[in-house]
Design an enzyme around this catalytic site. Structure first.
Site, PDB file in Angstrom:
ATOM      1  N   ARG A 191       0.813  -1.180  -0.044  1.00 12.27           N
ATOM      2  CA  ARG A 191      -0.094  -0.010   0.077  1.00 12.27           C
ATOM      3  C   ARG A 191       0.961   1.378   0.076  1.00 12.27           C
ATOM      4  NH1 ARG A 191      -4.258   2.792   0.002  1.00 12.27           N
ATOM      5  NH2 ARG A 191      -4.571   4.649   1.462  1.00 12.27           N
ATOM      6  N   ARG A 222      -2.600  15.450   0.223  1.00  9.99           N
ATOM      7  CA  ARG A 222      -2.424  15.247  -0.977  1.00  9.99           C
ATOM      8  C   ARG A 222      -1.257  16.162  -1.603  1.00  9.99           C
ATOM      9  NH1 ARG A 222      -8.504  14.905  -4.111  1.00  9.99           N
ATOM     10  NH2 ARG A 222      -9.165  13.447  -2.675  1.00  9.99           N
ATOM     11  N   THR A 253     -13.442  18.992  -1.800  1.00 13.69           N
ATOM     12  CA  THR A 253     -12.092  18.985  -1.772  1.00 13.69           C
ATOM     13  C   THR A 253     -11.364  19.525  -2.750  1.00 13.69           C
ATOM     14  OG1 THR A 253     -12.445  16.874  -0.633  1.00 13.69           O
ATOM     15  CG2 THR A 253     -10.371  17.087  -1.189  1.00 13.69           C
ATOM     16  N   ASP A 295      -4.304  17.050  -6.948  1.00 13.09           N
ATOM     17  CA  ASP A 295      -3.342  16.190  -6.087  1.00 13.09           C
ATOM     18  C   ASP A 295      -1.977  16.444  -6.445  1.00 13.09           C
ATOM     19  OD1 ASP A 295      -2.095  14.023  -4.802  1.00 13.09           O
ATOM     20  OD2 ASP A 295      -3.674  12.400  -5.533  1.00 13.09           O
ATOM     21  N   ARG A 336       0.569  14.988  -5.179  1.00  9.92           N
ATOM     22  CA  ARG A 336       1.563  14.024  -4.562  1.00  9.92           C
ATOM     23  C   ARG A 336       2.572  13.340  -5.706  1.00  9.92           C
ATOM     24  NH1 ARG A 336      -2.569  10.223  -1.444  1.00  9.92           N
ATOM     25  NH2 ARG A 336      -3.734  10.848  -3.137  1.00  9.92           N
TER      26      ARG A 336
END
Length: 360
Positions: free
Chosen positions: A215, A260, A280, A292, A294
């Site tokens: 994960r 994020r 969001t 996002d 990331r």
């Protein structure tokens, strides 16, 4: 061996200075600018910058769109700072906290023509420092005496290195028995660019020749630590570790990419905007960020260094699968991870499915 700072050191100092409200100098073949982060800029430094020339307030195209300002440079907008405008005006334009109370910010005049490379880098440095993506930028002569003592960043080289993935150095690993699995080891990874450390939690002794249950989990202080009901992060973290413990093997990559990738302070700003009715994604855009921010390539680098080339990925996010594949990690299977829905996060999860393509 040279004792002077390398470019990673220069950029780390630049991030630190911007967080403290200290300006930095950006230089390329076409000239130089002095820039400061609006979020940490003080009134005295603002006046000192004004004395050097005409400043621009540089915003991302996302923030410019909210303000109905033209972003002639594509991803950034160079907003002309009106004569006499003070710190309150800059903060009002850069920070959406009071947009609903004071919606009329303009009309705002934006510059067009010429290179915006230095201005683009200024905003990128603000993001890297986990500040609001808004910079006050003043063109200056490179040899100006007032610039003595300030960090000087070679822009072209800096832009290249900031685009590249920082090398992660493995620091240490040690056994850490967990509730979910007593046979767990915690690996610490440190980026060469001086940014936040990342972690890998290895359960058991996974077979390196087979797809490992894995994960990619981005840090969530509110969900992982405080048990926030506004997201599903804490339950996902615990459920992933529990499944790895049940199977006897797995790797969880814990990436320091809060909110994020925008940092905890900006995440709380986004939460405050959500309290005003924005979802969001809308909140991130009003702040000046993308949906996002990331970089999951970090997780792929850690997996590869641990000896894994394929994964069974615990995720609902197709973007993670695509990034793993592009980074050379084969995804043999997507393992759904649907846990943690609450009345408080139902809208959040619906937005993730509708706007971010999550498989919920």
């Amino acid at each position: 061996m040279a004792l002077g700072p390398d470019l990673n050191e220069v950029l780390a100092r630049a991030r630190g200075d911007l967080r403290m409200g200290v300006p930095v100098v950006l230089e390329d073949a076409e000239g130089a600018v002095i820039c400061a982060a609006v979020e940490t800029l003080g009134a005295e430094r603002l006046e000192a910058l004004r004395a050097l020339g005409a400043p621009d307030l540089v915003l991302t195209a996302r923030r410019a769109e909210t303000l109905k300002a033209r972003a002639y440079d594509g991803d950034v907008a160079r907003v002309v700072v009106p004569e006499g405008a003070g710190l309150d005006w800059l903060t009002d334009v850069a920070d959406p906290a009071d947009d609903m109370d004071r919606p009329m910010k303009g009309p705002l005049e934006t510059r067009r023509g010429g290179s915006a490379a230095l201005q683009r880098l200024a905003v990128r440095l603000c993001k890297a420092a986990r500040l609001l993506p808004a910079a006050l930028v003043v063109p200056v002569a490179p040899g100006l005496g007032a610039l003595q003592g300030l960090v000087r960043v070679p822009a072209q080289e800096a832009a290249t290195i900031m685009e590249a993935l920082p090398h992660l150095g493995h620091v240490i690993a040690a056994r850490v028995p967990l509730r979910a699995a007593e046979n767990a080891r915690l690996h610490i990874w440190r980026p060469e660019d001086g940014s936040e450390e990342h972690y890998a939690i290895e359960i058991g002794r996974p077979d390196r020749a087979a797809p490992v249950l894995a994960r990619l989990h981005s840090a969530c202080f509110t969900g992982d630590l405080l048990g926030s009901l506004k997201c599903d992060c804490g339950p996902q973290l615990n459920a992933a570790l529990a499944q790895m413990g049940q199977e006897g093997a797995g790797v969880l990559l814990y990436l320091q990419q809060e909110g994020r990738g925008i940092g905890l302070a900006n995440k709380m700003r986004a939460y405050a905007l959500q309290d005003q009715g924005f979802d969001t994604v809308e909140a991130n855009h009003r702040l000046g960020f993308e949906d996002d921010e990331r970089d999951f390539r970090l997780g792929a680098q850690m997996l590869e260094a641990l000896g894994f080339s394929s994964v069974r990925l615990l995720t609902n996010n197709p973007a993670k699968i695509a990034m793993m594949e592009r980074s050379g990690i084969a995804v043999a299977e997507r393992v759904p991870l649907k846990v943690g829905e609450t009345p408080q996060n139902a809208r959040y999860l619906a937005v993730k499915a509708k706007k971010s393509g999550h498989l919920l």
